[in-house]
Scaffold this motif. Structure first.
Motif, PDB file in Angstrom:
ATOM      1  N   PRO A  88      26.410  -6.433  -8.192  1.00 15.54           N
ATOM      2  CA  PRO A  88      25.666  -5.643  -9.185  1.00 15.54           C
ATOM      3  C   PRO A  88      24.471  -4.959  -8.518  1.00 15.54           C
ATOM      4  CG  PRO A  88      26.096  -7.886  -9.969  1.00 15.54           C
ATOM      5  CD  PRO A  88      26.430  -7.869  -8.519  1.00 15.54           C
ATOM      6  N   ILE A  89      24.264  -3.690  -8.791  1.00 12.16           N
ATOM      7  CA  ILE A  89      23.142  -2.964  -8.188  1.00 12.16           C
ATOM      8  C   ILE A  89      21.816  -3.629  -8.564  1.00 12.16           C
ATOM      9  CG2 ILE A  89      21.921  -0.756  -8.100  1.00 12.16           C
ATOM     10  CD1 ILE A  89      24.631  -0.717  -6.683  1.00 12.16           C
ATOM     11  N   THR A  90      21.749  -4.207  -9.771  1.00 16.77           N
ATOM     12  CA  THR A  90      20.512  -4.846 -10.215  1.00 16.77           C
ATOM     13  C   THR A  90      20.191  -6.117  -9.435  1.00 16.77           C
ATOM     14  OG1 THR A  90      21.769  -5.990 -11.947  1.00 16.77           O
ATOM     15  CG2 THR A  90      20.641  -3.935 -12.553  1.00 16.77           C
ATOM     16  N   SER A  91      21.153  -6.609  -8.627  1.00 15.43           N
ATOM     17  CA  SER A  91      20.909  -7.825  -7.847  1.00 15.43           C
ATOM     18  C   SER A  91      20.462  -7.527  -6.421  1.00 15.43           C
ATOM     19  CB  SER A  91      22.178  -8.690  -7.799  1.00 15.43           C
ATOM     20  OG  SER A  91      23.157  -8.117  -6.941  1.00 15.43           O
ATOM     21  N   VAL A  92      20.463  -6.248  -6.030  1.00 20.62           N
ATOM     22  CA  VAL A  92      20.125  -5.880  -4.652  1.00 20.62           C
ATOM     23  C   VAL A  92      18.617  -5.984  -4.444  1.00 20.62           C
ATOM     24  CG1 VAL A  92      20.108  -4.000  -2.959  1.00 20.62           C
ATOM     25  CG2 VAL A  92      22.126  -4.368  -4.395  1.00 20.62           C
ATOM     26  N   PHE A  93      18.213  -6.766  -3.431  1.00 14.67           N
ATOM     27  CA  PHE A  93      16.784  -6.920  -3.145  1.00 14.67           C
ATOM     28  C   PHE A  93      16.396  -6.369  -1.783  1.00 14.67           C
ATOM     29  CE2 PHE A  93      18.631 -10.843  -1.457  1.00 14.67           C
ATOM     30  CZ  PHE A  93      18.016 -10.954  -0.215  1.00 14.67           C
ATOM     31  N   ASP A  94      17.387  -5.979  -0.963  1.00 13.39           N
ATOM     32  CA  ASP A  94      17.052  -5.443   0.354  1.00 13.39           C
ATOM     33  C   ASP A  94      18.163  -4.534   0.840  1.00 13.39           C
ATOM     34  OD1 ASP A  94      15.542  -4.988   2.589  1.00 13.39           O
ATOM     35  OD2 ASP A  94      15.958  -6.909   3.549  1.00 13.39           O
ATOM     36  N   ILE A  95      17.766  -3.455   1.523  1.00 11.75           N
ATOM     37  CA  ILE A  95      18.704  -2.516   2.140  1.00 11.75           C
ATOM     38  C   ILE A  95      18.142  -2.192   3.516  1.00 11.75           C
ATOM     39  CG2 ILE A  95      19.853  -0.273   1.968  1.00 11.75           C
ATOM     40  CD1 ILE A  95      19.216  -0.342  -1.077  1.00 11.75           C
ATOM     41  N   ALA A  96      18.762  -2.729   4.553  1.00 18.27           N
ATOM     42  CA  ALA A  96      18.263  -2.551   5.920  1.00 18.27           C
ATOM     43  C   ALA A  96      19.250  -1.694   6.701  1.00 18.27           C
ATOM     44  CB  ALA A  96      18.075  -3.907   6.602  1.00 18.27           C
ATOM     45  N   VAL A  97      18.825  -0.494   7.055  1.00 18.88           N
ATOM     46  CA  VAL A  97      19.705   0.488   7.692  1.00 18.88           C
ATOM     47  C   VAL A  97      19.486   0.492   9.199  1.00 18.88           C
ATOM     48  CG1 VAL A  97      20.403   2.910   7.764  1.00 18.88           C
ATOM     49  CG2 VAL A  97      19.601   1.895   5.617  1.00 18.88           C
ATOM     50  N   GLY A  98      20.592   0.441   9.950  1.00 21.42           N
ATOM     51  CA  GLY A  98      20.527   0.582  11.403  1.00 21.42           C
ATOM     52  C   GLY A  98      20.144  -0.670  12.143  1.00 21.42           C
ATOM     53  N   GLN A  99      19.899  -1.754  11.431  1.00 22.45           N
ATOM     54  CA  GLN A  99      19.550  -3.017  12.073  1.00 22.45           C
ATOM     55  C   GLN A  99      20.798  -3.886  12.139  1.00 22.45           C
ATOM     56  OE1 GLN A  99      16.197  -4.798  10.096  1.00 22.45           O
ATOM     57  NE2 GLN A  99      15.055  -2.884  10.023  1.00 22.45           N
ATOM     58  N   VAL A 100      21.473  -3.877  13.276  1.00 20.76           N
ATOM     59  CA  VAL A 100      22.726  -4.611  13.414  1.00 20.76           C
ATOM     60  C   VAL A 100      22.417  -6.082  13.674  1.00 20.76           C
ATOM     61  CG1 VAL A 100      24.934  -4.744  14.621  1.00 20.76           C
ATOM     62  CG2 VAL A 100      23.762  -2.533  14.398  1.00 20.76           C
ATOM     63  N   PRO A 101      22.803  -6.996  12.766  1.00 21.91           N
ATOM     64  CA  PRO A 101      22.552  -8.415  13.000  1.00 21.91           C
ATOM     65  C   PRO A 101      23.232  -8.887  14.285  1.00 21.91           C
ATOM     66  CG  PRO A 101      23.236  -8.021  10.734  1.00 21.91           C
ATOM     67  CD  PRO A 101      23.473  -6.747  11.487  1.00 21.91           C
ATOM     68  N   PRO A 102      22.600  -9.796  15.043  1.00 27.53           N
ATOM     69  CA  PRO A 102      23.179 -10.228  16.322  1.00 27.53           C
ATOM     70  C   PRO A 102      24.556 -10.850  16.179  1.00 27.53           C
ATOM     71  CG  PRO A 102      21.314 -11.631  15.671  1.00 27.53           C
ATOM     72  CD  PRO A 102      21.303 -10.448  14.775  1.00 27.53           C
ATOM     73  N   GLU A 103      24.846 -11.432  15.004  1.00 29.37           N
ATOM     74  CA  GLU A 103      26.149 -12.077  14.823  1.00 29.37           C
ATOM     75  C   GLU A 103      27.302 -11.079  14.826  1.00 29.37           C
ATOM     76  OE1 GLU A 103      23.633 -12.290  12.762  1.00 29.37           O
ATOM     77  OE2 GLU A 103      22.962 -14.387  12.601  1.00 29.37           O
ATOM     78  N   VAL A 104      27.011  -9.809  14.529  1.00 29.96           N
ATOM     79  CA  VAL A 104      28.089  -8.819  14.419  1.00 29.96           C
ATOM     80  C   VAL A 104      27.854  -7.594  15.299  1.00 29.96           C
ATOM     81  CG1 VAL A 104      28.761  -9.516  12.086  1.00 29.96           C
ATOM     82  CG2 VAL A 104      26.981  -7.791  12.396  1.00 29.96           C
ATOM     83  N   ASP A 105      26.873  -7.662  16.209  1.00 31.27           N
ATOM     84  CA  ASP A 105      26.556  -6.454  16.982  1.00 31.27           C
ATOM     85  C   ASP A 105      27.682  -6.033  17.912  1.00 31.27           C
ATOM     86  OD1 ASP A 105      26.322  -8.432  18.869  1.00 31.27           O
ATOM     87  OD2 ASP A 105      24.285  -7.899  19.498  1.00 31.27           O
ATOM     88  N   GLU A 106      28.592  -6.950  18.238  1.00 32.36           N
ATOM     89  CA  GLU A 106      29.722  -6.580  19.093  1.00 32.36           C
ATOM     90  C   GLU A 106      30.777  -5.792  18.332  1.00 32.36           C
ATOM     91  OE1 GLU A 106      32.595  -9.871  20.034  1.00 32.36           O
ATOM     92  OE2 GLU A 106      30.985 -11.111  19.170  1.00 32.36           O
ATOM     93  N   PHE A 107      30.717  -5.825  16.986  1.00 36.42           N
ATOM     94  CA  PHE A 107      31.735  -5.162  16.178  1.00 36.42           C
ATOM     95  C   PHE A 107      31.295  -3.803  15.653  1.00 36.42           C
ATOM     96  CE2 PHE A 107      32.235  -9.801  15.410  1.00 36.42           C
ATOM     97  CZ  PHE A 107      33.474  -9.978  16.018  1.00 36.42           C
ATOM     98  N   PHE A 108      29.976  -3.573  15.489  1.00 34.21           N
ATOM     99  CA  PHE A 108      29.494  -2.388  14.796  1.00 34.21           C
ATOM    100  C   PHE A 108      28.555  -1.574  15.684  1.00 34.21           C
ATOM    101  CE2 PHE A 108      29.881  -5.354  11.021  1.00 34.21           C
ATOM    102  CZ  PHE A 108      31.060  -4.794  10.560  1.00 34.21           C
ATOM    103  N   ASP A 109      28.646  -0.252  15.550  1.00 35.20           N
ATOM    104  CA  ASP A 109      27.706   0.647  16.221  1.00 35.20           C
ATOM    105  C   ASP A 109      26.503   0.944  15.325  1.00 35.20           C
ATOM    106  OD1 ASP A 109      29.242   0.886  18.541  1.00 35.20           O
ATOM    107  OD2 ASP A 109      30.475   2.453  17.631  1.00 35.20           O
ATOM    108  N   PHE A 110      26.775   1.101  14.030  1.00 36.32           N
ATOM    109  CA  PHE A 110      25.699   1.424  13.092  1.00 36.32           C
ATOM    110  C   PHE A 110      26.017   0.755  11.760  1.00 36.32           C
ATOM    111  CE2 PHE A 110      22.849   4.075  10.510  1.00 36.32           C
ATOM    112  CZ  PHE A 110      21.743   4.115  11.347  1.00 36.32           C
ATOM    113  N   THR A 111      25.025   0.147  11.143  1.00 34.99           N
ATOM    114  CA  THR A 111      25.293  -0.640   9.944  1.00 34.99           C
ATOM    115  C   THR A 111      24.223  -0.450   8.878  1.00 34.99           C
ATOM    116  OG1 THR A 111      24.000  -2.585  10.644  1.00 34.99           O
ATOM    117  CG2 THR A 111      26.307  -2.492  11.350  1.00 34.99           C
ATOM    118  N   VAL A 112      24.570  -0.900   7.676  1.00 32.77           N
ATOM    119  CA  VAL A 112      23.583  -1.151   6.633  1.00 32.77           C
ATOM    120  C   VAL A 112      23.827  -2.579   6.160  1.00 32.77           C
ATOM    121  CG1 VAL A 112      25.093  -0.109   4.873  1.00 32.77           C
ATOM    122  CG2 VAL A 112      22.665  -0.486   4.391  1.00 32.77           C
TER     123      VAL A 112
END
Length: 336
Positions: A88-112
């Motif tokens: 639900p959009i009303t449950s979203v508390f954070d939107i972090a663009v371009g910050q690739v978490p270390p757990e998945v940085d091998e899979f993604f070039d750019f993320t939200v």
């Protein structure tokens, strides 16, 4: 994969399936069909629809899967052939663009990374793809989370270093890429004229605590340049969740604009042209104003256009957000 459902999720997916199964006809009929099929029975419009890799619902394995990303003004759905995650959009508390978490940085070039709350528990979803797609999706997600929010604004709270006796007023909020607008809201009894903060004019912002409507609240204090002066506007939303998302949005756009001019070297003469364009209107003889001949002005405009600081390489033209950022930084240096 953790599966989360909400009433209406199937409705949104079914609208998408119907859209894909609709045979093509004439262009006009197809456009009418698109408008009909992109709405669910509850009246939701599908505003986002693309294929991406994602880690949904806090999946502990951090193994990305490929699926569809669908979004209406009410919910975000990540769907694969085996499962779906409904946010639900009303449950979203954070939107972090371009910050690739270390757990998945091998899979993604750019993320939200989207933070949201389900059953009083914080969850995260990471969506990856090409930069252009993720940036466009992120802006739509910010708008869905914030547009129309009831907002208490004090403007101007300060002009330069002088504290102003402006009253706090309740208004709405609307995000555009280059600005945040606070429109007059008749439903809230707001008769004042709307005003806009040009995000390229922002020079500093911080979160402070103020008493708003009789209670302690977080307030976003934004310093920006307005008519050649440094002005401070104080913004408060009742929801801390929305305050966090708005702060994220300002930081993101500020970073994007600043990054675009980081390596641009503007000469003193080029800066004079930018300031001249910024402070004059159409019909002004810019060459005479700056004491340049037409060929000199033309050469400087071409250089500024190549650096994406103006919208055209000939006058009349306007400053881009990056151009306004450069000028506003210069104004702030003069005002200090």
């Amino acid at each position: 994969m953790t599966e989360q459902t909400e009433a209406g999720g199937e409705d949104l997916l079914e609208a998408y399936r119907q859209k894909k199964e609709e045979p093509e006809s004439t262009e006009a009929e197809r456009e009418r069909s698109e408008r009909r099929k992109k709405r669910t029975e509850s009246g939701e419009s599908i505003v986002v629809d693309f294929v991406a890799n994602f880690v949904a619902g806090g999946n502990a394995s951090f193994d990305p899967v490929k699926g569809r990303v669908l979004m209406s003004s009410r919910r975000l759905i990540l769907a694969t052939s085996r499962s779906k995650t409904v946010i639900p959009i009303t449950s979203v508390f954070d939107i972090a663009v371009g910050q690739v978490p270390p757990e998945v940085d091998e899979f993604f070039d750019f993320t939200v990374m989207v933070g949201y709350i389900v059953d009083n528990r914080r969850q995260t979803t990471v969506i990856g793809g090409d930069r252009d797609t993720i940036e466009k999706f992120s802006l739509l997600l910010f708008r869905a989370a914030l547009n129309g929010s009831e907002t208490v604004v004090k403007h101007p709270a300060k002009v330069g270093g002088r504290v102003m006796d402006s009253r706090k007023r309740t208004t709405g909020l609307h995000l555009d890429y280059e600005s945040v607008t606070f429109p007059g809201n008749a439903e809230l009894g707001e008769a004042d004229e709307p005003f806009t903060i040009d995000l390229a004019s922002v020079i500093f912002f911080e979160v402070i605590e103020r008493t708003v409507e009789g209670e302690k609240r977080l307030v976003l204090s934004v310093q920006h340049v307005e008519n050649g002066q440094t002005v401070t506007t104080e913004i408060s939303l009742p929801s801390r969740r929305k305050m966090n998302v708005l702060g994220r949005y300002l930081r993101l756009i500020y970073h994007w604009i600043k990054s675009d001019v980081r390596d641009v070297e503007v000469t003193e003469e080029g800066l004079e042209v930018l300031v001249g364009l910024y402070s004059t209107g159409p019909g002004i003889d810019l060459a005479s104003l700056l004491e340049l001949d037409e060929n000199e002005l033309e050469a400087k405009l071409e250089d500024l256009f190549e650096d994406d600081l103006i919208t055209d390489d000939t006058a009349p033209c306007e400053l881009t957000p990056q151009g306004r950022f450069v000028v506003n930084e210069e104004i702030e240096d003069v005002n200090v």
